[in-house]
Design a protein around this motif. Structure first.
Motif, PDB file in Angstrom:
ATOM      1  N   UNK A  57      38.524  34.031  52.183  1.00 42.37           N
ATOM      2  CA  UNK A  57      37.259  34.249  51.494  1.00 42.37           C
ATOM      3  C   UNK A  57      37.527  34.780  50.100  1.00 42.37           C
ATOM      4  N   UNK A  58      36.484  34.828  49.307  1.00 41.76           N
ATOM      5  CA  UNK A  58      36.619  35.350  47.931  1.00 41.76           C
ATOM      6  C   UNK A  58      37.042  36.808  47.959  1.00 41.76           C
ATOM      7  N   UNK A  59      36.542  37.586  48.923  1.00 41.48           N
ATOM      8  CA  UNK A  59      36.900  39.005  49.022  1.00 41.48           C
ATOM      9  C   UNK A  59      38.378  39.164  49.330  1.00 41.48           C
ATOM     10  N   UNK A  60      38.893  38.245  50.161  1.00 42.68           N
ATOM     11  CA  UNK A  60      40.304  38.327  50.502  1.00 42.68           C
ATOM     12  C   UNK A  60      41.211  37.912  49.358  1.00 42.68           C
ATOM     13  N   UNK A  61      40.647  37.264  48.375  1.00 42.93           N
ATOM     14  CA  UNK A  61      41.435  36.826  47.222  1.00 42.93           C
ATOM     15  C   UNK A  61      41.166  37.675  45.983  1.00 42.93           C
ATOM     16  N   UNK A  62      40.662  38.908  46.196  1.00 44.73           N
ATOM     17  CA  UNK A  62      40.393  39.781  45.044  1.00 44.73           C
ATOM     18  C   UNK A  62      41.709  40.327  44.480  1.00 44.73           C
ATOM     19  N   UNK A  63      41.652  40.897  43.236  1.00 43.83           N
ATOM     20  CA  UNK A  63      42.847  41.392  42.544  1.00 43.83           C
ATOM     21  C   UNK A  63      43.586  42.394  43.428  1.00 43.83           C
ATOM     22  N   UNK A  64      44.912  42.302  43.498  1.00 46.33           N
ATOM     23  CA  UNK A  64      45.782  41.571  42.548  1.00 46.33           C
ATOM     24  C   UNK A  64      45.990  40.098  42.900  1.00 46.33           C
ATOM     25  N   UNK A  65      45.243  39.564  43.909  1.00 50.82           N
ATOM     26  CA  UNK A  65      45.325  38.141  44.216  1.00 50.82           C
ATOM     27  C   UNK A  65      44.261  37.383  43.435  1.00 50.82           C
ATOM     28  N   UNK A  66      44.462  36.061  43.344  1.00 53.73           N
ATOM     29  CA  UNK A  66      43.472  35.194  42.705  1.00 53.73           C
ATOM     30  C   UNK A  66      43.211  34.010  43.636  1.00 53.73           C
ATOM     31  N   UNK A  67      41.936  33.604  43.806  1.00 49.91           N
ATOM     32  CA  UNK A  67      41.637  32.475  44.699  1.00 49.91           C
ATOM     33  C   UNK A  67      42.111  31.131  44.118  1.00 49.91           C
ATOM     34  N   UNK A  68      42.450  30.236  44.995  1.00 43.95           N
ATOM     35  CA  UNK A  68      42.936  28.921  44.552  1.00 43.95           C
ATOM     36  C   UNK A  68      42.539  27.862  45.602  1.00 43.95           C
ATOM     37  N   UNK A  69      42.107  26.640  45.120  1.00 44.62           N
ATOM     38  CA  UNK A  69      41.735  25.498  45.967  1.00 44.62           C
ATOM     39  C   UNK A  69      40.567  25.848  46.896  1.00 44.62           C
ATOM     40  N   UNK A  70      39.391  25.710  46.366  1.00 42.96           N
ATOM     41  CA  UNK A  70      38.192  26.052  47.113  1.00 42.96           C
ATOM     42  C   UNK A  70      37.635  24.828  47.832  1.00 42.96           C
ATOM     43  N   UNK A  71      37.198  25.054  49.002  1.00 43.44           N
ATOM     44  CA  UNK A  71      36.467  24.041  49.760  1.00 43.44           C
ATOM     45  C   UNK A  71      35.332  24.760  50.446  1.00 43.44           C
ATOM     46  N   UNK A  72      34.126  24.442  50.047  1.00 43.86           N
ATOM     47  CA  UNK A  72      32.995  25.209  50.535  1.00 43.86           C
ATOM     48  C   UNK A  72      33.087  26.621  49.980  1.00 43.86           C
ATOM     49  N   UNK A  73      33.090  27.599  50.825  1.00 39.22           N
ATOM     50  CA  UNK A  73      33.205  28.984  50.366  1.00 39.22           C
ATOM     51  C   UNK A  73      34.541  29.591  50.765  1.00 39.22           C
ATOM     52  N   UNK A  74      35.521  28.747  51.075  1.00 39.26           N
ATOM     53  CA  UNK A  74      36.838  29.222  51.465  1.00 39.26           C
ATOM     54  C   UNK A  74      37.890  28.671  50.506  1.00 39.26           C
ATOM     55  N   UNK A  76      42.225  27.816  50.012  1.00 41.32           N
ATOM     56  CA  UNK A  76      43.433  27.494  50.775  1.00 41.32           C
ATOM     57  C   UNK A  76      44.556  28.494  50.510  1.00 41.32           C
ATOM     58  N   UNK A  77      44.539  29.227  49.361  1.00 42.84           N
ATOM     59  CA  UNK A  77      45.592  30.216  49.059  1.00 42.84           C
ATOM     60  C   UNK A  77      45.061  31.270  48.080  1.00 42.84           C
ATOM     61  N   UNK A  78      45.744  32.427  48.131  1.00 39.83           N
ATOM     62  CA  UNK A  78      45.422  33.529  47.199  1.00 39.83           C
ATOM     63  C   UNK A  78      46.737  34.004  46.583  1.00 39.83           C
ATOM     64  N   UNK A  79      47.236  33.307  45.583  1.00 37.81           N
ATOM     65  CA  UNK A  79      48.493  33.716  44.962  1.00 37.81           C
ATOM     66  C   UNK A  79      48.313  35.038  44.198  1.00 37.81           C
ATOM     67  N   UNK A  80      49.467  35.735  43.961  1.00 38.85           N
ATOM     68  CA  UNK A  80      49.438  37.028  43.227  1.00 38.85           C
ATOM     69  C   UNK A  80      49.233  36.780  41.750  1.00 38.85           C
ATOM     70  N   UNK A  81      48.717  37.806  41.089  1.00 38.91           N
ATOM     71  CA  UNK A  81      48.544  37.745  39.647  1.00 38.91           C
ATOM     72  C   UNK A  81      49.898  37.477  39.000  1.00 38.91           C
ATOM     73  N   UNK A  82      49.889  36.857  37.830  1.00 41.83           N
ATOM     74  CA  UNK A  82      51.138  36.452  37.172  1.00 41.83           C
ATOM     75  C   UNK A  82      52.027  37.637  36.783  1.00 41.83           C
ATOM     76  N   UNK A  83      51.434  38.843  36.757  1.00 41.90           N
ATOM     77  CA  UNK A  83      52.248  40.019  36.399  1.00 41.90           C
ATOM     78  C   UNK A  83      53.142  40.464  37.555  1.00 41.90           C
ATOM     79  N   UNK A  84      52.844  39.982  38.760  1.00 42.44           N
ATOM     80  CA  UNK A  84      53.653  40.343  39.924  1.00 42.44           C
ATOM     81  C   UNK A  84      54.732  39.284  40.092  1.00 42.44           C
ATOM     82  N   UNK A  85      55.855  39.483  39.392  1.00 41.02           N
ATOM     83  CA  UNK A  85      56.883  38.442  39.309  1.00 41.02           C
ATOM     84  C   UNK A  85      58.133  38.747  40.132  1.00 41.02           C
ATOM     85  N   UNK A  86      58.267  39.997  40.605  1.00 40.91           N
ATOM     86  CA  UNK A  86      59.504  40.376  41.298  1.00 40.91           C
ATOM     87  C   UNK A  86      59.261  40.514  42.802  1.00 40.91           C
TER      88      UNK A  86
END
Length: 424
Positions: A57-74, A76-86
């Motif tokens: 859900x959008x709540x599960x993809x809140x910072x420091x994650x970002x939502x990606x690939x939406x279908x309906x209101x869900x 497919x992934x919540x990758x980390x913000x680009x500052x989290x590189x290590x």
């Protein structure tokens, strides 16, 4: 950008138009990841036909994650913000740990993997401060250096402890409560004197004194020891004047005084006759005499003074041979002076009750073995003695034979033989 396939909704509408149920006509643009068969029968929302990996859900993809690939209101992934590189593996490879601000990747391709913004040194490491070095394993982060073993921390060899009243210059290296500095200096406001300033102010012999700072570098005061006086030099010549001067090593002057001729009778500076004396030309002094001709009254010149010769005594300015008349001390305690002859004679005792009477008519309280005893005095007033021998003869009246009886009072006598015998 997604590519969408278009279903000809218009065709579907025509087909449906002929249906007696007059079902609602719909059209959808599908995302490119939709590859399966799509059935719209009895499906009111496109979300109902999204793939199974759209679970966030959008709540599960809140910072420091970002939502990606939406279908309906869900999503497919919540990758980390680009500052989290290590990743945790990246930090471990550097001998470090994550900085504590973590982000967990959700979805492909790193689902569940933790990422950090920075890799930092482990909290068990000790941060090095100014001038410190680590002889064990080091770690650096954020511009700081850390040491794995705190017991292996030292100050750089250029740092030292300031001693001898010196104070440190600059920032210290502090280790176990002890401060070390790259350089040490004396406080010039406290230690005001140097060897140079002492010599300038007090003389060549001056040195720093008082409380010393550093390796005899500065002191709170100066001291100076004068050079010894050279032969012929004085600290002052007064009105005598001087011909040369030298420094005494402490800013003062020694003087070579001019010779002074002292007036005396030899050089004519003094007239001895004014005082009735004569001149001793050897010493230049005025004296009473230099030979016997300068003396009178039988005196001789002794050590430039007129004195009586040995065995004589001065009597009214004339030297006379010593006798008991002019020198009473010549007679002893048991002697008396014969004023006619000036000679000392043995003193005679007065005859008193109990005295020994001798043949020469004298008496004594102690026996004199050089004389002949005749008896013992029993009545000096009536000249009565007790003889030492039984003699017969006429009774003699008067003072014949008794000496030194005179008018001396006689005490404790009696005409009674018993009492006189007791006295004896």
């Amino acid at each position: 950008m997604h590519l969408y396939y278009f279903f000809y909704a218009v065709f579907a509408m025509f087909l449906l138009a002929g249906n007696a149920s007059l079902a609602e006509a719909r059209s959808h643009f599908l995302p490119d990841y939709q590859v399966g068969d799509i059935k719209f029968d009895e499906v009111p929302d496109i979300g109902d036909v999204c793939p199974d990996n759209f679970i966030y859900t959008a709540a599960e993809c809140s910072y420091p994650n970002h939502p990606q690939n939406k279908c309906g209101d869900k999503y497919s992934s919540c990758p980390c913000d680009s500052t989290f590189t290590f990743s945790e593996a990246d930090c471990t490879a550097q001998g470090k740990v994550g900085d504590g601000t973590a982000c967990t990747y959700k979805g492909s391709p790193y689902n569940g993997k933790v990422f950090y913004q920075r890799c930092v040194c482990p909290p068990s490491y000790t941060q090095l401060t100014n001038g410190q070095i680590c002889t064990a394993e080091e770690c650096s982060s954020d511009g700081n250096t850390y040491c794995k073993d705190s017991g292996k921390i030292e100050c750089e060899s250029s740092y030292k402890i300031c001693e001898n009243n010196q104070t440190g210059v600059g920032e210290p290296c502090v280790l176990n409560g002890v401060e070390k500095y790259k350089s040490c200096a004396c406080d010039e406001k406290v230690y005001t004197q140097t060897a140079a300033s002492c010599k300038a102010d007090f003389g060549e012999n001056a040195v720093i004194a008082g409380t010393i700072c550093g390796d005899n570098e500065r002191g709170t005061s100066c001291s100076c020891e004068k050079d010894p006086l050279p032969d012929g030099y004085e600290e002052s010549c007064g009105s005598q004047g001087y011909s040369e001067t030298i420094d005494n090593g402490c800013g003062e002057t020694y003087y070579l005084c001019n010779d002074v001729v002292t007036p005396n009778c030899t050089n004519g500076g003094v007239d001895c006759t004014e005082n009735g004396k004569v001149c001793n030309t050897a010493t230049g002094e005025c004296v009473e005499c230099t030979d016997d001709d300068h003396c009178s009254g039988n005196m001789t010149c002794q050590n430039n003074s007129c004195q009586c010769p040995s065995g004589t005594v001065e009597v009214k300015g004339v030297c006379e041979t010593k006798n008991c008349n002019n020198t009473p001390s010549l007679c002893g305690t048991d002697e008396k002076c014969n004023t006619s002859t000036g000679l000392c004679e043995a003193a005679q005792e007065y005859c008193v009750t109990g005295s020994i009477y001798y043949s020469d008519g004298t008496c004594s309280t102690a026996y004199n073995s050089e004389k002949t005893p005749l008896g013992v005095v029993v009545n000096p007033e009536f000249h009565l003695i007790v003889g030492l021998k039984n003699l017969t003869g006429p009774i003699v009246h008067g003072t014949n034979g008794f000496k030194n009886v005179g008018n001396e009072p006689v005490n404790n006598y009696s005409e009674r033989g018993y009492e006189n015998t007791q006295k004896i």
